[in-house]
Design an enzyme around this catalytic site. Sequence first.
Site, mmCIF file in Angstrom:
data_model
loop_
_atom_site.group_PDB
_atom_site.id
_atom_site.type_symbol
_atom_site.label_atom_id
_atom_site.label_comp_id
_atom_site.label_asym_id
_atom_site.label_seq_id
_atom_site.Cartn_x
_atom_site.Cartn_y
_atom_site.Cartn_z
ATOM 1 N N HIS A 179 -30.536 -1.553 10.180
ATOM 2 C CA HIS A 179 -31.013 -2.680 9.373
ATOM 3 C C HIS A 179 -32.533 -2.756 9.486
ATOM 4 C CE1 HIS A 179 -26.788 -4.568 9.688
ATOM 5 N NE2 HIS A 179 -26.945 -4.027 8.493
ATOM 6 N N ALA A 180 -33.182 -2.662 8.337
ATOM 7 C CA ALA A 180 -34.625 -2.421 8.310
ATOM 8 C C ALA A 180 -35.449 -3.447 9.083
ATOM 9 C CB ALA A 180 -35.082 -2.370 6.854
ATOM 10 N N ARG A 181 -35.098 -4.728 8.946
ATOM 11 C CA ARG A 181 -35.959 -5.790 9.490
ATOM 12 C C ARG A 181 -35.805 -6.006 10.979
ATOM 13 N NH1 ARG A 181 -32.926 -10.675 6.282
ATOM 14 N NH2 ARG A 181 -30.900 -10.612 7.306
ATOM 15 N N GLU A 182 -34.876 -5.286 11.619
ATOM 16 C CA GLU A 182 -34.599 -5.525 13.044
ATOM 17 C C GLU A 182 -35.545 -4.694 13.896
ATOM 18 O OE1 GLU A 182 -30.343 -4.868 13.117
ATOM 19 O OE2 GLU A 182 -29.997 -6.517 11.712
ATOM 20 N N ARG A 232 -33.390 -5.839 4.570
ATOM 21 C CA ARG A 232 -32.326 -5.427 5.500
ATOM 22 C C ARG A 232 -31.692 -4.094 5.105
ATOM 23 N NH1 ARG A 232 -27.535 -7.762 8.282
ATOM 24 N NH2 ARG A 232 -25.614 -6.982 7.361
ATOM 25 N N ASN A 250 -24.741 -0.690 7.257
ATOM 26 C CA ASN A 250 -23.719 -0.936 8.278
ATOM 27 C C ASN A 250 -22.443 -1.537 7.690
ATOM 28 O OD1 ASN A 250 -23.168 -0.473 11.029
ATOM 29 N ND2 ASN A 250 -23.312 -2.675 11.446
ATOM 30 N N ARG A 251 -22.285 -1.391 6.380
ATOM 31 C CA ARG A 251 -21.009 -1.680 5.722
ATOM 32 C C ARG A 251 -20.573 -0.454 4.914
ATOM 33 N NH1 ARG A 251 -22.164 -5.543 8.330
ATOM 34 N NH2 ARG A 251 -21.848 -7.764 7.887
ATOM 35 N N HIS A 302 -29.151 -3.171 17.229
ATOM 36 C CA HIS A 302 -29.489 -4.145 16.196
ATOM 37 C C HIS A 302 -30.237 -5.307 16.851
ATOM 38 C CE1 HIS A 302 -26.448 -3.024 12.915
ATOM 39 N NE2 HIS A 302 -26.124 -2.203 13.892
ATOM 40 N N SER A 303 -30.649 -6.264 16.023
ATOM 41 C CA SER A 303 -31.021 -7.571 16.533
ATOM 42 C C SER A 303 -30.521 -8.575 15.502
ATOM 43 C CB SER A 303 -32.531 -7.684 16.734
ATOM 44 O OG SER A 303 -33.207 -7.812 15.498
ATOM 45 N N GLU A 377 -26.690 -6.107 19.996
ATOM 46 C CA GLU A 377 -27.617 -7.025 19.327
ATOM 47 C C GLU A 377 -28.641 -7.459 20.363
ATOM 48 O OE1 GLU A 377 -27.592 -7.954 16.143
ATOM 49 O OE2 GLU A 377 -25.546 -7.663 15.390
HETATM 50 ZN ZN LIG Z 1 -28.222 -5.371 12.198
#
Ligand SMILES: [Zn+2]
Length: 417
Positions: A179-182, A232, A250-251, A302-303, A377
């Site tokens: 996820h890009a923004r993490e 994201r 991630n889906r 992730h975060s 996370e």
């Molecule tokens: Zn994520």
Amino acid sequence: MRAVLSVVLPLVLLVLVSATPTQHYALQGAKVVRVVPHTLGQLNHLHQLLMQGSYDFWKEPRALGSPVDIMVTLPAQEQLMASLESHSLKVQERLSDVGKVIAEQEAERGQRGAKAMDWADYHNYETITAWMASLAAQHPDLCSMEQVGTSYEGRPMYLLTISKGGTDKPGIFIDGDIHAREWISPAVVTYMVNQLLTGSHDDLLSSVVFYVMPVINPDGYSYTFTDDRLWRKTRSHTDSVFGCMGADPNRNWDFHWNEVGASSNPCSETYAGPHPFSEVEMQVVRDQITRLGNLKVYLTFHSFSQLWMYPWGFTTDLPSDWKDLDDLAQDAVKALTAIHGTHYEIGSSTNTIYAAAGGSDDWAKGVGGVKYAYTVELRDQGNYGFLLPRSQIIPTGEETFEALKVVGSFVKNTYGK
Ligand SMILES: [Zn+2]
């Protein structure tokens, strides 16, 4: 005409609402609010809001008593508050002005003007990949780098192999930034790579091989530096008539794909893609996991939320060997918490009501045959969320590396020669 309007109008409203949160300029005055569902009615209402795709959920509804964080732009605030209040959900403000925090962090980065890799701040894709190449040059006995694919927009994707004396060993596969923004994810993954190579870990590296891809969504990650800090998804084109781009990587994995907790709407943050593995970057990672073999652990970072989770994500059922996964997670988290007192929850489907299918950890275990598959996370618990200040990179790296060492020792002792 009325019939046409009633179809078209909701669609137009949907795109207006769902397009705005991702635009950089519209974040001035945007808030992140937290609500905690205590009844099934409240939880279902939040889940409906998520599936409707009008708001950017920073923390999705999972279970009763589990907080939900929603980012809402200034023009949409009144509507959201009314919707939450209608279900007696008490609203707590977490961030009062998202745009201001982003602008301040950008200004700080600009002032530092650092181009070389370090962990005093976050770095763009070019800086990270140049640093990866330098590692392979500096530690040819321990580390090699190979290009294993190319992203949708043409960025090279690299795999680091870290080991001493060959790769005929049990393996641990680590990836970051799906996820890009993490941003804390690639920062921590690169921090741990640096520790493995510059610390005294010969013993571990002689028995275990680490395969690492710090940024597996390079187009999305680059976009968060140039256009939209809170992007994201991937950056692929979709057939959306509204011009919405990207799928939730991630889906997108082919294991119970799009069965639950994912969307078929290309404008949604959880869009599963037009078909499983539609996103080329995920094909690249899949092919590595398949090719490498002898992988005992899959770790995807992730975060945020401070959770150490194991499959399944697609169902509330547990894998038959869940106790093994839980035991290792407990040991890893214990070591993590011992460093700075950071509290982690060991997440499993047992305390989750809403599942989400198509995640990489589910595929790694269910199809890839990697027994110990985890989604981690990282920090924090929502004070800053995706905008975790740079001062927390090193502490987060330190504690997470302790957990990785526990996992590494476990693999060495259990599967090593
Ligand atoms: Zn994520």
